[in-house]
Design a protein around this motif. Structure first.
Motif, PDB file in Angstrom:
ATOM      1  N   THR A 259       1.160  -5.439 -13.557  1.00  0.00           N
ATOM      2  CA  THR A 259       0.593  -5.015 -12.548  1.00  0.00           C
ATOM      3  C   THR A 259      -0.455  -4.083 -12.855  1.00  0.00           C
ATOM      4  N   SER A 260      -1.637  -4.061 -12.409  1.00  0.00           N
ATOM      5  CA  SER A 260      -2.540  -3.194 -12.990  1.00  0.00           C
ATOM      6  C   SER A 260      -3.467  -2.621 -11.518  1.00  0.00           C
TER       7      SER A 260
ATOM      8  N   PHE B 169      10.820   6.406 -14.398  1.00  0.00           N
ATOM      9  CA  PHE B 169      11.304   5.756 -13.418  1.00  0.00           C
ATOM     10  C   PHE B 169      10.577   5.703 -12.262  1.00  0.00           C
ATOM     11  N   GLY B 170       9.792   4.509 -12.074  1.00  0.00           N
ATOM     12  CA  GLY B 170       9.051   4.394 -10.985  1.00  0.00           C
ATOM     13  C   GLY B 170       9.376   4.409  -9.619  1.00  0.00           C
ATOM     14  N   LYS B 171      10.716   4.414  -9.201  1.00  0.00           N
ATOM     15  CA  LYS B 171      11.370   4.772  -7.865  1.00  0.00           C
ATOM     16  C   LYS B 171      11.027   6.245  -7.421  1.00  0.00           C
ATOM     17  N   ASN B 172      10.716   7.107  -8.245  1.00  0.00           N
ATOM     18  CA  ASN B 172      11.002   8.392  -8.012  1.00  0.00           C
ATOM     19  C   ASN B 172       9.619   8.556  -7.270  1.00  0.00           C
TER      20      ASN B 172
ATOM     21  N   ILE C 154       0.804  -1.296 -15.461  1.00  0.00           N
ATOM     22  CA  ILE C 154       2.332  -1.102 -14.954  1.00  0.00           C
ATOM     23  C   ILE C 154       3.156  -2.091 -15.828  1.00  0.00           C
ATOM     24  N   ILE C 155       4.122  -1.825 -16.750  1.00  0.00           N
ATOM     25  CA  ILE C 155       4.900  -2.946 -17.198  1.00  0.00           C
ATOM     26  C   ILE C 155       6.242  -2.366 -16.966  1.00  0.00           C
ATOM     27  N   GLY C 156       7.217  -3.539 -17.042  1.00  0.00           N
ATOM     28  CA  GLY C 156       8.519  -3.442 -16.741  1.00  0.00           C
ATOM     29  C   GLY C 156       9.264  -4.676 -16.641  1.00  0.00           C
TER      30      GLY C 156
ATOM     31  N   SER D  98       5.068  -3.526  -8.449  1.00  0.00           N
ATOM     32  CA  SER D  98       4.184  -3.885  -7.479  1.00  0.00           C
ATOM     33  C   SER D  98       4.347  -2.816  -6.454  1.00  0.00           C
ATOM     34  N   ASP D  99       5.764  -2.223  -6.228  1.00  0.00           N
ATOM     35  CA  ASP D  99       5.897  -1.222  -5.205  1.00  0.00           C
ATOM     36  C   ASP D  99       5.253   0.242  -5.721  1.00  0.00           C
ATOM     37  N   LEU D 100       5.172   0.517  -6.802  1.00  0.00           N
ATOM     38  CA  LEU D 100       4.532   1.441  -7.640  1.00  0.00           C
ATOM     39  C   LEU D 100       3.101   1.374  -7.436  1.00  0.00           C
ATOM     40  N   ALA D 101       2.361   0.075  -7.637  1.00  0.00           N
ATOM     41  CA  ALA D 101       1.011  -0.169  -7.443  1.00  0.00           C
ATOM     42  C   ALA D 101       0.558   0.166  -5.826  1.00  0.00           C
ATOM     43  N   LEU D 102       1.721  -0.317  -4.872  1.00  0.00           N
ATOM     44  CA  LEU D 102       1.166  -0.182  -3.346  1.00  0.00           C
ATOM     45  C   LEU D 102       1.226   1.406  -3.262  1.00  0.00           C
ATOM     46  N   ARG D 103       1.987   2.232  -3.721  1.00  0.00           N
ATOM     47  CA  ARG D 103       2.065   3.491  -3.536  1.00  0.00           C
ATOM     48  C   ARG D 103       0.706   4.117  -3.985  1.00  0.00           C
ATOM     49  N   LEU D 104       0.537   3.752  -5.360  1.00  0.00           N
ATOM     50  CA  LEU D 104      -0.858   4.300  -5.937  1.00  0.00           C
ATOM     51  C   LEU D 104      -2.094   3.727  -5.008  1.00  0.00           C
TER      52      LEU D 104
END
Length: 140
Positions: free
Chosen positions: A9-10, A120-123, A20-22, A29-35
């Protein structure tokens, strides 16, 4: 023009693209939404197209998914998007807290070296950590 697709996701923050890779379910996608909630703009979700140019690697979205972001527990939503953004940082999501004092990482994409961080993207601090790293890259 040489190109390569990545399961990623970019987004773009200011003028800096990040990919964002993983693993599936790692929270890309969750980290992208927060960004995005903090001011970023979506480039692509699920698949990022990287195209090589003389001045670097540029990010694009597949035509079928432009402006679409999958949000767990909500579904697929439509958001503003942009393309043709230079890649400045790769964020690799890991399944536990990262190193306290990490080494410098980089990856090579289409012949260009790109800085990389492991998070750890969920932090809750992941968005701030990404912005700090992008500022560090811009200052070089």
């Amino acid at each position: 023009m040489q190109s390569k697709n990545f399961h990623s996701t970019s987004v773009v923050i200011e003028d800096s693209g990040l990919m964002i890779i993983g693993e599936s379910g790692s929270g890309k996608s969750d980290l992208a939404l927060r960004l995005i909630d903090s001011g970023a703009t979506l480039i692509s979700d699920d698949i990022s197209i990287c195209r090589k140019r003389l001045e670097g690697v540029f990010l694009y979205s597949p035509s079928k998914t432009k402006g679409l972001l999958e949000v767990r527990e909500i579904g697929i939503i439509t958001v503003p998007f942009i393309e043709n953004v230079k890649l400045h940082l790769v964020v690799e999501l890991i399944d536990k807290d990262g190193e306290r004092m990490p080494q410098k990482y980089e990856t090579t994409i289409l012949g260009h070296k790109i800085p990389k961080i492991k998070l750890f993207g969920k932090n809750s601090s992941s968005v701030a950590k990404i912005k700090v790293k992008l500022n560090e890259i811009r200052e070089k």
